[in-house]
Design an enzyme around this catalytic site. Structure first.
Site, PDB file in Angstrom:
ATOM      1  N   GLU A  61       0.992  -0.143  22.779  1.00 36.01           N
ATOM      2  CA  GLU A  61       0.201  -0.696  24.299  1.00 36.01           C
ATOM      3  C   GLU A  61      -1.210  -0.299  24.206  1.00 36.01           C
ATOM      4  O   GLU A  61      -2.003  -1.430  24.665  1.00 36.01           O
ATOM      5  CB  GLU A  61       0.796   0.266  25.396  1.00 36.01           C
ATOM      6  CG  GLU A  61       0.287  -0.189  26.857  1.00 36.01           C
ATOM      7  CD  GLU A  61       0.780   0.599  27.861  1.00 36.01           C
ATOM      8  OE1 GLU A  61       0.425   0.286  28.997  1.00 36.01           O
ATOM      9  OE2 GLU A  61       1.347   1.673  27.551  1.00 36.01           O
ATOM     10  N   ASP A  62      -1.788   0.564  23.695  1.00 33.94           N
ATOM     11  CA  ASP A  62      -3.235   0.903  23.956  1.00 33.94           C
ATOM     12  C   ASP A  62      -4.018   0.600  22.591  1.00 33.94           C
ATOM     13  O   ASP A  62      -5.337   0.966  22.587  1.00 33.94           O
ATOM     14  CB  ASP A  62      -3.377   2.536  24.254  1.00 33.94           C
ATOM     15  CG  ASP A  62      -2.710   2.779  25.596  1.00 33.94           C
ATOM     16  OD1 ASP A  62      -2.632   2.125  26.335  1.00 33.94           O
ATOM     17  OD2 ASP A  62      -2.563   4.094  25.786  1.00 33.94           O
TER      18      ASP A  62
END
Length: 703
Positions: free
Chosen positions: A76-77
């Site tokens: 996600e990051d």
């Protein structure tokens, strides 16, 4: 500060060196991927995945779960893809990370919808691998521990979400330690002042409590030892949130709750649990109706223990839980307690896993049935707060249902088809209403009938999410089917005005109209007509535009009402039409057709609008009961009401409601609602009533 070396040292107690090396590799990979990223608290981002892995280490989770914890925010990051993770650490870890990832931030109308959508996706991931939720819970726990750096609004939202969803899931999976900490942290963020006051009060009373707890513990241990039972007695502290909940639910003061002392007795075997129970019941007097045996009948999440309440020295209430060491591990770590005894290839053989699987399967079924994510999450919330009772099928099988559940909830718990076809029930061999709440120990037999369908009124009393979502799903589909059938009937009726019908039209003309209306299937168009969103006469003219002269078509052909049109045809309450009355149909947008009598005052303005009003006639074979309002003027005399009831009954009709108003000293007005099958039947009822000496005028009330 926690380091990867310190974590590796702790893991040596239960993991192989090879697996610990893999976890280290995952840590260094995540550290590189998150390079330069910081948390809101000012710490390096990698401290968060490391802390999550440490929480899972306390639960003795397997190496794949710990690797997923290290990598859970990488997809996600950072720029790392799922494929890259699969290549580096294998597909198992990549799937876990993908399941835990908080998923792409879609544009949602509301925060509530975003939360619901994320939760829905998490359920899908959980269905593939239950460890996804364990990593997610550890992630949430660390986020709650470090909530201090967040703005107040976000703090409150996270705390509310934790109490609504994550703490109950931990309870469902039996992970008690984690649940208690989640609840306390959320409580402190949501109600800081209340939490502080309760904590101060506990601290204040701890001095004298400690002494008393010590005395009771000593007395219990000595007595059990004298009886030759080898046990360990532990004093139990109540946690903040449970104290607050007890004060709220049981309307008790803080002092009353703190005056109850809790102990846990850990034994060597199940047999020793029951022997211990006998000893403590002989030692202190038990409180009636406060004994629960969760060893013979475990809770839905696999929790097992004996619970009893005793009156100890000086009249002090003592709550005691008796269990084996294995049950204790199970109570604290729930489903996580089993990962140790499970190698990667073995199937989920433990009953706890089976229960967790069943629960997730139920969630998946609910998700398929729910209309949207928000409806789904509401259903899940109902499902997450059960206080179980245990009931029996006629063959003696035990089923757990939430407290307050009804026979309909029970029917759906057995099987969806049984719920859908349910028409009645026997509780302990006696006929009982479907809405009656069940009690522990009841034996329930469900009576089904072919062709029966769920009743919308059930939604007013069912309490399980499974029953609620299945009833809604069935009614939604039923409404769709009914609206398609009604739409077909209305369109065919309009086409008959042009001496044709739907079946006689070419596919090309239907397809060109669907294209014009931007619809993909004929059923969609028919549903729109049935729901009143499109006018049948206008659609008929558009269909025939190319192939007929529509200018001189007659529009006076009436459609037949047979009573089998389903939910989309209703009878107006203002004029109460019955077979034999001249009737018209009023098309209401989104609701289908409402039938009124031709004289009804409420439709005077719309009568001339061919788009909204259409002529109808009753089918000759029309059957069913219809409600009619009558106003009867009568003289006051003894037994007059009994006479009226008798006259209606002799005419084979039923009284639905009756209301009497005194006009003066000698006369009264009776407002009567009776159910009849037709105008002829109504005439018979009126003749019978006219035969009573006390009755003057009788008038049918319409509008």
């Amino acid at each position: 500060m926690l380091t990867v070396d310190a974590l590796a040292k702790r893991l040596e107690s239960y993991l192989e060196p090879d697996n610990i090396r893999r976890i280290r590799r995952a840590y260094f990979y995540a550290e590189q991927a998150h390079e330069g990223q910081m948390r809101r608290s000012g710490e390096r981002y990698i401290t968060h995945p490391l802390a999550v892995a440490n929480i899972l280490c306390e639960m003795h989770m397997d190496h794949q779960s710990l690797m997923a914890a290290m990598l859970h925010d990488v997809i996600e990051d950072t720029a790392v893809s799922k494929e890259a993770l699969a290549e580096q650490f294998g597909p198992g870890v990549a799937e876990l990370v993908d399941g835990v990832s908080k998923l792409t931030h879609l544009e949602f109308e509301t925060k509530k919808e975003e939360q619901a959508e994320n939760f829905q996706k998490m359920v899908l991931a959980m269905s593939k691998d239950i460890r996804v939720i364990l990593v997610k819970l550890a992630d949430r726990l660390h986020n709650m521990r470090t909530l201090g750096a967040m703005p107040p609004e976000k703090k409150r939202r996270k705390a509310r979400e934790t109490l609504d969803i994550y703490a109950p899931i931990a309870l469902r999976l039996g992970i008690n330690d984690l649940r208690i900490e989640l609840e306390n942290l959320a409580f402190e963020s949501l109600y800081p002042l209340r939490a502080q006051r309760i904590a101060t009060a506990i601290k204040k009373s701890r001095g004298n409590r400690k002494e008393l707890v010590g005395q009771i513990r000593q007395a219990l241990a000595e007595r059990l030892s004298a009886e030759g039972v080898d046990v360990q007695v532990i004093g139990r502290e109540k946690h903040l949130f449970s104290i607050y909940n007890k004060m709220k639910d049981q309307k008790k003061t803080l002092q009353e709750i703190l005056d109850v002392y809790g102990f846990r007795i850990i034994t060597q075997s199940v047999d020793a649990c029951y022997r211990t129970l006998g000893v403590v019941h002989n030692f202190y007097k038990p409180v009636p109706n406060r004994f629960k045996d969760y060893i013979a009948i475990p809770k839905a999440n696999g929790y097992q223990s004996l619970h009893t309440t005793l009156i100890g020295m000086n009249g002090v209430p003592i709550e005691i839980q008796i269990r084996t060491q294995e049950m204790e591990d199970m109570a604290n770590h729930g489903i996580a307690a089993h990962w140790l005894y499970k190698n990667e290839d073995s199937s989920d053989s433990s009953p706890t896993h089976a229960r967790a699987r069943r629960w997730v399967k139920g969630l998946l079924e609910m998700q398929e049935r729910a209309g949207n994510p928000v409806e789904f999450i509401e259903n899940v919330k109902i499902d997450l707060f059960p206080d179980e009772i245990y009931v029996f099928t006629p063959k003696g099988k035990i089923l757990e249902v939430p407290k307050g559940a009804t026979a309909v909830d029970f029917a759906y718990a057995v099987h969806t088809d049984i719920g859908n076809a349910c028409v009645g029930c026997l509780v302990n061999r006696q006929i009982a209403p479907l809405s009656q709440p069940l009690n522990s120990g009841d034996t329930i037999k469900i009576i089904t009938a072919p062709g029966a369908r769920p009743n919308p009124a059930w939604l007013n009393f069912v309490i399980t999410a499974k029953a609620r979502s299945n009833i809604r799903h069935f009614l939604k589909n039923l409404k769709k089917q009914d609206s398609i059938e009604l739409g077909r009937k209305l369109l065919n009726n309009s086409l008959r005005n042009f001496d044709t019908e739907l079946e006689a039209l070419s596919d090309a003309s239907i397809q060109s109209l669907l294209q014009e209306y931007q619809q993909s299937k004929l059923d969609e168009l028919l549903e729109d007509i049935g729901l009143g969103n499109r006018v049948a006469y206008v659609v008929a003219r558009r269909l025939l535009n190319d192939c007929a002269d529509t200018s001189e078509a007659s529009t006076d052909k009436a459609m037949t009402v047979s009573g089998t049109e389903g939910m989309l045809v209703t009878y107006a309450k203002c004029c109460r039409p019955i077979p034999g009355d001249p009737i018209v149909g009023l098309i209401s947008k989104g609701k289908g057709m409402v039938i009124h009598t031709e004289q009804c005052r409420n439709i005077v303005d719309i009568r001339k609008d061919p788009d909204r009003c259409m002529h109808l006639r009753w089918d000759k074979s029309m059957e069913g009961e219809f409600v009619v309002d009558l106003r009867v003027e009568m003289r006051n005399s003894r037994g007059v009401l009994a006479g009226v009831a008798n006259a209606v009954s002799q005419a084979d009709a039923n009284i639905e409601s009756i209301e009497m108003q005194d006009r003066d000293a000698t006369t009264s007005r009776l407002n009567l609602t009776v159910s009849v099958t037709s105008r002829q039947h109504l005439a018979r009822v009126i003749r019978r009533l006219h035969g009573l000496p006390a009755v003057g005028s009788i008038e049918r009330v319409q509008g």
